[in-house]
Design an enzyme around this catalytic site. Structure first.
Site, PDB file in Angstrom:
ATOM      1  N   LYS A   1       0.839  -1.442   0.329  1.00 46.55           N
ATOM      2  CA  LYS A   1      -0.098   0.142  -0.203  1.00 46.55           C
ATOM      3  C   LYS A   1       1.167   0.991   0.142  1.00 46.55           C
ATOM      4  O   LYS A   1       0.799   2.472  -0.825  1.00 46.55           O
ATOM      5  CB  LYS A   1      -1.241  -0.413   1.297  1.00 46.55           C
ATOM      6  N   SER A   2       1.948   1.183   0.679  1.00 48.85           N
ATOM      7  CA  SER A   2       2.709   2.754   1.175  1.00 48.85           C
ATOM      8  C   SER A   2       3.717   2.939  -0.169  1.00 48.85           C
ATOM      9  O   SER A   2       3.714   3.724  -1.210  1.00 48.85           O
ATOM     10  CB  SER A   2       3.687   2.225   2.067  1.00 48.85           C
TER      11      SER A   2
ATOM     12  N   GLY B   1      -4.967   7.898   5.256  1.00 48.13           N
ATOM     13  CA  GLY B   1      -4.190   9.194   5.989  1.00 48.13           C
ATOM     14  C   GLY B   1      -2.798   9.091   5.044  1.00 48.13           C
ATOM     15  O   GLY B   1      -2.412  10.439   5.272  1.00 48.13           O
TER      16      GLY B   1
ATOM     17  N   ARG C   1      -8.192  12.351  12.640  1.00 45.92           N
ATOM     18  CA  ARG C   1      -6.951  11.843  12.822  1.00 45.92           C
ATOM     19  C   ARG C   1      -5.750  13.323  13.167  1.00 45.92           C
ATOM     20  O   ARG C   1      -6.075  14.362  11.925  1.00 45.92           O
ATOM     21  CB  ARG C   1      -6.344  10.855  11.707  1.00 45.92           C
TER      22      ARG C   1
ATOM     23  N   SER D   1       7.298   8.819  12.099  1.00 47.89           N
ATOM     24  CA  SER D   1       5.860   8.321  11.752  1.00 47.89           C
ATOM     25  C   SER D   1       6.343   8.751   9.785  1.00 47.89           C
ATOM     26  O   SER D   1       6.802   9.747   9.551  1.00 47.89           O
ATOM     27  CB  SER D   1       4.983   9.956  11.637  1.00 47.89           C
TER      28      SER D   1
ATOM     29  N   GLN E   1       5.080   9.390   7.179  1.00 44.94           N
ATOM     30  CA  GLN E   1       3.619  10.404   6.628  1.00 44.94           C
ATOM     31  C   GLN E   1       4.197  11.158   6.937  1.00 44.94           C
ATOM     32  O   GLN E   1       4.393  12.544   6.449  1.00 44.94           O
ATOM     33  CB  GLN E   1       2.610   9.806   7.194  1.00 44.94           C
TER      34      GLN E   1
ATOM     35  N   ASP F   1       1.823  -1.744  11.403  1.00 43.69           N
ATOM     36  CA  ASP F   1       0.701  -1.410  10.941  1.00 43.69           C
ATOM     37  C   ASP F   1       0.327  -2.751  11.781  1.00 43.69           C
ATOM     38  O   ASP F   1      -0.854  -3.472  11.606  1.00 43.69           O
ATOM     39  CB  ASP F   1       0.728  -1.288  10.063  1.00 43.69           C
TER      40      ASP F   1
ATOM     41  N   ARG G   1      -6.117   1.545  18.102  1.00 46.99           N
ATOM     42  CA  ARG G   1      -6.334  -0.227  18.186  1.00 46.99           C
ATOM     43  C   ARG G   1      -6.201  -0.355  19.134  1.00 46.99           C
ATOM     44  O   ARG G   1      -5.991  -1.796  19.805  1.00 46.99           O
ATOM     45  CB  ARG G   1      -5.371  -0.070  17.037  1.00 46.99           C
TER      46      ARG G   1
ATOM     47  N   ARG H   1      -7.666  -3.250   9.359  1.00 46.17           N
ATOM     48  CA  ARG H   1      -6.553  -3.860  10.068  1.00 46.17           C
ATOM     49  C   ARG H   1      -7.577  -4.791  11.249  1.00 46.17           C
ATOM     50  O   ARG H   1      -6.829  -5.830  11.254  1.00 46.17           O
ATOM     51  CB  ARG H   1      -4.752  -3.107  10.395  1.00 46.17           C
TER      52      ARG H   1
HETATM   53  C1  S3P Z   1       2.275   4.718   6.400  1.00 46.22           C
HETATM   54  C2  S3P Z   1       3.404   5.707   6.895  1.00 46.22           C
HETATM   55  C3  S3P Z   1       2.734   4.101   8.900  1.00 46.22           C
HETATM   56  C4  S3P Z   1       1.859   3.473   8.492  1.00 46.22           C
HETATM   57  C5  S3P Z   1       0.207   3.532   7.125  1.00 46.22           C
HETATM   58  C6  S3P Z   1       0.977   3.811   6.505  1.00 46.22           C
HETATM   59  C7  S3P Z   1       3.314   4.929   5.023  1.00 46.22           C
HETATM   60  O1  S3P Z   1       1.586   5.770   9.128  1.00 46.22           O
HETATM   61  O2  S3P Z   1       1.121   3.266   9.743  1.00 46.22           O
HETATM   62  O3  S3P Z   1      -0.309   2.480   7.070  1.00 46.22           O
HETATM   63  O4  S3P Z   1       3.221   4.957   3.803  1.00 46.22           O
HETATM   64  O5  S3P Z   1       3.883   6.387   5.237  1.00 46.22           O
HETATM   65  P1  S3P Z   1       2.656   6.626   9.818  1.00 46.22           P
HETATM   66  O6  S3P Z   1       3.293   7.265   9.110  1.00 46.22           O
HETATM   67  O7  S3P Z   1       1.226   7.824  10.739  1.00 46.22           O
HETATM   68  O8  S3P Z   1       3.160   6.089  11.637  1.00 46.22           O
END
Ligand code: S3P
Length: 425
Positions: free
Chosen positions: A19-20, A91, A119, A164, A166, A312, A343, A385
């Site tokens: 996914k990422s 997110g 969030r 993080s 993200q 995750d 979670r 999840r």
């Molecule tokens: C992700 C980073 C993670 C993860 C999310 C995907 C990404 O989140 O939980 O499912 O693709 O960069 P955080 O950066 O908030 O930890």
């Protein structure tokens, strides 16, 4: 949807694309010059939200069952959207796209579903504001809807309070539009797909330990990307095979980037028999086939720098801990409270309903394993999840488990239940 105890899981499976990495392939492809071709793209609702947003920003994306073609227009090739960008439940879309939008010469509004609107976005609003961006939470509560207005950006040297990917990626992407070098340091290393893929696209990006820096000025150039299987999706089958006696499965072509492989490390610490075969590398991302055999597990402590590498997967680790002898402690995992659902809360409630001995702590959970589980009514809280974790937990429990809103798995793994049924006949 109803689940009952399984007899041994047997056979081979290929899980959908990561996914990422799928999200990033669309985003960076849109900012590159030329056509980026992506195979094994994850067609989950989150990644489709990313595609929809970039289409609204003027990027042509062609979808076929075999590949995704992103007709990139270069770093300055996006155009103002005609209406609000809808990020759905994602997110990653929200936080990464804000980094890109912060550097555009136009304004836009962005929002998503109920979960996304609760969030925390202050973690990106603060550093982007330091860079000179004009970004606001519409309700003033630090959450989406977000309003962005074009502004010139400055490079910053930012120390992030959370590990993080993200947040890190958001800042690095904004850094592509800044007037100098942008540096991000995190408390421990989070997934580094942005750093790896941006380099592939030609960005001037460097990493050293938990610090990543980007120097603006270089154009991004279209790439061919093959997305590896998602280890976060593989985690449910790993857990299922470990839980159900007599199981032996092979999961093919899984991404095993060391910033993502915490689930393998923790399962092995618990006594799991997992072998990596056919180790390979494509687009800078390591892959392997995973051979998993049912194993007697024991409790462990999970905390510190491993947490971002399996953030995750912690729900499924909590489930596994119920089938392990002794106590498992999950700590340093406060971030679990601000995922698609809280979670910690949702795992403790649902596992207790199944008879588990589990307690919530401020930063994780304590699980006393070895108490048999029984079926229960599971509220997934629309969290993909959580639904997948309990589908797997039910395979080792007596009686019937009913998962409500089970179809939320479409976020990251639309074919999950079919694939699970193939292995657990
Ligand atoms: C992700 C980073 C993670 C993860 C999310 C995907 C990404 O989140 O939980 O499912 O693709 O960069 P955080 O950066 O908030 O930890």
């Amino acid at each position: 949807m109803i689940f009952t105890r399984a007899t041994a899981l047997r056979g081979e499976i290929t899980v959908p694309g990561d996914k990422s990495i799928s999200h990033r392939s669309v985003m960076f492809g849109a900012l590159a010059k030329g056509t980026t071709r992506v195979t094994n793209f994850l067609r989950g609702a989150d990644c489709l939200s990313t595609i929809a947003c970039f289409r609204k920003l003027g990027i042509r994306v062609d979808e076929s069952p075999e590949e995704i073609l992103i007709h990139g227009q270069g770093l300055s090739g996006l155009s103002a959207p005609a209406s609000t960008l809808d990020v759905g439940n994602s997110g990653t879309t929200t936080r990464l796209i804000c980094g890109i939008l912060a550097g555009q010469p136009f304004s836009c509004r962005l929002t998503g579903d109920e979960s996304i609107q609760s969030r925390p976005m202050k973690r990106i609003i603060d550093p982007l504001t330091l860079m000179g961006a004009r970004i606001q939470s519409e309700r003033g509560d630090g959450c989406a809807p977000l309003i962005l207005q074009g502004a010139g950006l400055h490079g910053i040297d930012y120390s992030s309070g959370v590990a993080s990917a993200q947040v890190k990626s958001c800042i690095l992407l904004a850094g592509l539009y800044a007037d100098g070098v942008t540096t991000v340091t995190e408390p421990c290393l989070s997934r580094n797909h942005t750093e790896i893929m941006l380099k592939h696209f030609g960005a001037d990006i460097n990493t050293h330990g938990t610090t990543a820096s980007v120097r603006p000025g270089r154009p991004l150039l279209a790439q061919d990307i093959r997305v590896p299987g998602d280890i976060s999706s593989a985690a449910y089958f790993i857990a299922a095979a470990l839980i159900v006696p007599g199981s032996e499965i092979l999961i093919r072509d899984v991404g095993v980037n060391p910033t993502r492989d915490g689930i393998l490390c923790v399962c092995r610490d618990m006594g799991a028999d997992i072998t990596l075969l056919n180790q390979n590398r494509g687009n800078g991302e390591p892959t392997a086939d995973l051979l998993v055999r049912h194993s007697a597990l024991h409790g462990v402590t999970v905390g510190g720098s491993v947490i971002p590498t399996l953030i995750d997967e912690l729900p499924v680790v909590a489930a596994l801990a119920c089938f392990a002898e002794g106590t498992t402690v999950i700590r340093d995992a406060q971030e679990l409270k601000v995922k698609e659902s809280n979670r910690i809360d949702v795992m403790v409630r649902n596992l207790r309903a199944m008879g588990a001995h589990i307690e919530a702590t401020d930063d994780g959970m304590i699980i006393e394993g070895g108490h048999p589980l029984h079926g229960a009514d599971i509220d997934s809280r629309l969290d993909h999840r959580i639904a997948m974790t309990f589908a797997v937990t039910a395979l080792g429990a007596d009686g019937e488990t009913t998962i409500h809103d089970a179809d939320c798995v479409r976020i990251s793994y639309p074919g999950f239940y079919d694939d699970l049924r193939k292995l657990a006949r």
